[in-house]
Enzyme design. Structure first.
Site, mmCIF file in Angstrom:
data_model
loop_
_atom_site.group_PDB
_atom_site.id
_atom_site.type_symbol
_atom_site.label_atom_id
_atom_site.label_comp_id
_atom_site.label_asym_id
_atom_site.label_seq_id
_atom_site.Cartn_x
_atom_site.Cartn_y
_atom_site.Cartn_z
ATOM 1 N N TRP A 341 0.836 -1.206 0.000
ATOM 2 C CA TRP A 341 0.000 0.000 0.000
ATOM 3 C C TRP A 341 0.868 1.253 0.000
ATOM 4 O O TRP A 341 0.381 2.349 -0.276
ATOM 5 C CB TRP A 341 -0.941 0.002 1.200
ATOM 6 N N GLU A 472 -0.231 -2.313 12.648
ATOM 7 C CA GLU A 472 -0.049 -3.757 12.605
ATOM 8 C C GLU A 472 0.161 -4.397 13.975
ATOM 9 O O GLU A 472 0.407 -5.600 14.073
ATOM 10 C CB GLU A 472 1.111 -4.088 11.671
#
Length: 753
Positions: A341, A472
């Site tokens: 991304w 994350e």
């Protein structure tokens, strides 16, 4: 941010990147000083003690780090699935002057000229001046060129009468490749010169379904003697070349053509193509040399990994921008040359406004692999296109086995791709692109998110479960605010393609987007990162604050400020570079310039390594991935979308509260491309000016300065009064009646104005 070791168990340890084994800097790897007063030249007497901080050269097809034994090529990977990485080609272009390898009485000067796209070594010797130029040719794109220019000094020295000048050099290609089974090099004579060639096949295919055969690569290079000889009073340019391509004939013809060129003509042709790039656009900072150099370095590294617009041989298919560029990616630490991304969210926006042709190529990579994304959606029980978290040659999921969570849950990448498309269409209105694949990818990403959203009959809202946001440290969550908003935007943007719908249901999609759940704490007036987020839990990097920018999600001023303040307090200090860029933009949006400056300093200080402005993923003394394009992209956004106040909307380009970056006296963005127009924004302490270089006849543009509408014309310069917002608009393009930038309208929360 990327495919990192992001499970909760690693939060408390220092190794925060996938390349954790090399997260800490080597002891004694001190930086050296940049001695050049020019903003586009980085010079030093001493190279970094750690080779990973050396700069790179590249042209989008081929690239290498200076004095490295490795060359990488666009689209050349080796390894199965999760072990796929850039395939190493020995650096038959790595030529060293002996005077730079051992202790000599001379003091070499090493320089990276970002304007000319060349690395130079200058050695002032007793009887001569030796200059080595190393560059990946911008026109002869298969070639890495080494030129050694020896200029004899004119003064008379009786000790050296009639003695030739000898310059000792050495070819240092490194060991055999472990990725490519190269054949034994074959010599041949070409126009009196010995050249060598070798071809080989990559050893492992990425995926046998989509890549049944290995990739062949062929390299050619000129023989390198032990020393060069020049007459006592002479001067000469010696040219050595390495070419590489997947087609043997292309590599050979390129070498032959390059060797036929006069040495200085060859170099000037390269420089001219770099100059043409910089004439298209750029960001110029006056009054702050440090910032000017960093910005010039970023654009140089970006453009070095993007393909040439004109080349001697037809260009190969382009395989995207990875987090450390084309010159790196053979190792786990450097993200193996994969696409994440990072491309669409962090690098794409600034590239789009100055170089839209490259934005198109970045999106084309996604179009080229869309059929693989369709299969991924199918095997995971969804509709449409689901793009993998990491992709490389084939477009299959290539996340390492170390990190299964990111591959499973970090699905927001599909929304990020769609958001990049939204920005591209807003600034180009590229109808041809829509017809030839654009609408296919837009509608299928919308279909994917519609199939992922499940209605909760207790709330009447749609939930997206089992995901991971940009943070994350938290996996397998429900209703990630970032994920839900990019999912909703993905569905909204499909409105632009309603003329191309087939068996789709855009009205139902709009209902889903309008009714996606969006966590909001009414009492504390902020956005929890996901449903069930416990206040006080540390996070890895920017996540919920991305709603304000780049997503520009409407919310109250107080909500935006609370999001920024709270998440700054819980973001870990050893997170990646780009987080603080988004905090900078956020504080500029809420008019806290003092706090914005503090965040701005945090966004680059400690991440940029001297003297060649090489970025690290983590703040000193850690390093993580090097040379970190993602951090560079975030930094450019602080300048373009933060201090300059530019923002992209579906129906307009906006400039709001333009300001000077810290300690700058002038800030100019040249070559802003909007609907075919070429604009320049010039910000100084006393005024802001918008100049028009050219316009596209298809789109009439009107500037509103807050009081008057001004029809723009080539050659016009408008002084923008006050702080704006100032808007540039054209006539409506598509009849989209969907609500503007609002997701989860029915959720209990204040609606921004």
């Amino acid at each position: 941010m990327l495919g990192l070791l992001s499970i909760a168990a690693v939060v408390t340890i220092v190794l925060t990147t996938r390349g954790g084994s090399n997260a800490a800097e080597d002891i004694g790897s001190s930086e050296t000083e940049d001695i050049s007063p020019a903003s586009h030249v980085f010079s030093t007497y001493n190279l970094p003690s750690n080779d990973k901080y050396m700069p790179s050269i590249g042209n989008g097809h081929i690239a290498t780090n200076i004095f490295s034994d490795t060359v990488y090529m666009n689209g050349l990977y080796n390894g199965q699935a999760g072990y796929s990485h850039r395939a190493r080609i020995p650096a038959w272009a790595n030529i060293r002057l002996n005077s730079t390898l051992t202790h000599h009485p001379y003091s070499p000067v090493y320089s990276l000229d970002t304007r000319e796209g060349v690395f130079k070594v200058r050695v002032d010797r007793e009887r001569s001046v030796v200059t080595q130029r190393i560059y990946a040719h911008r026109f002869y794109t298969r070639a890495i060129v080494n030129q050694i220019k020896v200029e004899a000094k004119t003064h008379y020295d009786p000790n050296f009468v009639n003695q030739e000048i000898w310059i000792a050099i050495k070819l240092m290609p490194g060991p055999d490749s472990k990725d490519i089974a190269f054949q034994e090099p074959i010599p041949q004579i070409l126009n009196g010169r010995t050249i060598w060639s070798s071809c080989g096949l990559t050893k492992e295919s990425e995926d046998l379904t989509y890549q049944p055969l290995p990739i062949e690569v062929c390299a050619y290079w000129t023989s390198v003697p032990d020393h060069l000889v020049v007459p006592q009073h002479g001067s000469r340019v010696f040219t050595f070349v390495m070419t590489a391509d997947k087609n043997k004939t292309v590599a050979r013809e390129e070498l032959i053509k390059v060797l036929q060129e006069d040495g200085e003509v060859l170099f000037q042709k390269h420089v001219e193509h770099w100059e043409q790039l910089y004439q298209q656009g750029g960001m110029d900072i006056e009054g702050n040399l440090e910032l000017a150099k960093i910005v010039n370095g970023i654009w140089y590294y970006f453009l070095s990994s993007l393909p040439s617009e004109e080349s001697f041989q037809p260009l190969d298919r382009f395989f995207g921008l990875s987090p450390t560029g084309l010159a790196r990616g053979g190792t786990f630490e450097d993200y193996e040359g994969h696409n994440f991304w990072d491309t669409e969210t962090w690098m794409f926006p600034s590239i789009l406004l100055l170089y839209p042709q490259y934005a198109n190529k970045l999106l084309q990579y996604r179009l080229d692999t869309a059929y693989v994304a369709a299969e991924l959606a199918k095997i995971t029980g969804n509709k449409g296109y689901r793009f993998p978290w990491e992709s490389a040659y084939t477009g299959v999921e290539v996340t390492q086995p170390c990190c299964p969570d990111v591959a499973i849950f970090e699905q927001h990448i599909s929304g990020c791709i769609s958001f990049a498309i939204r920005q591209y269409l807003a600034t180009t209105r590229d109808e041809e692109w829509l017809k030839h694949g654009g609408c296919d990818i837009v509608t299928n990403i919308a279909d994917f998110w519609a199939s992922r959203a499940v209605i909760d009959y207790n709330t009447g809202l749609y939930d997206i479960s089992n995901v991971m946001g940009p943070d994350e440290d938290h996996r397998n969550v429900n209703n990630s605010v970032f994920t839900n908003v990019v999912a909703g935007y993905s569905i909204y943007v499909s409105c632009l393609c309603k003329d191309y719908y087939m068996a789709k249901d855009p009205d139902h999609w709009a209902d889903i987007a309008w009714s996606l759940a969006l966590p909001y704490d009414q009492e504390l007036d902020y956005h929890p990162q996901f449903t069930g987020y416990k206040r006080g839990e540390p996070i890895k990097q920017a996540d919920a604050i991305l709603l304000g920018f780049p997503l520009q999600y409407a919310m109250n001023h107080t909500t935006r400020l609370n999001d920024l303040t709270y998440y700054e307090s819980v973001t870990r200090e050893n997170g990646p570079a780009m987080t603080w860029s988004m905090h900078t933009i956020g504080h500029l949006q809420v008019d806290d310039e003092k706090k914005a400056e503090a965040m701005f300093n945090m966004s680059y200080k400690g991440f940029v390594r001297e003297p060649f402005k090489v970025w690290c993923e983590l703040r000193r003394p850690l390093s993580g991935a090097v040379n970190f394009f993602t951090g560079m992209g975030g930094f450019l956004q602080t300048l373009m979308f933060g201090y300059a106040g530019v923002s992209i909307h579906l129906d307009r380009l906006e400039i709001n509260k333009p300001r000077l970056p810290p300690n700058a006296t002038k800030f100019t963005i040249r070559g802003i491309k909007y609907l075919g127009a070429n604009l320049t924004l010039e910000i100084s302490a006393n005024s802001t000016k918008l100049s028009v270089t050219s316009l596209d006849d298809n789109w009439r543009l009107v500037l509103n300065d807050g009081k008057y509408n001004i029809t723009l014309a080539p050659g016009i310069t408008v002084i923008l009064p006050g702080s704006g917002p100032f808007t540039v608009r054209s006539e409506p393009w598509k009849d989209c009646k969907l609500p503007t930038d609002i997701i989860g309208q029915n959720y209990l929360r204040p609606i921004g104005t």
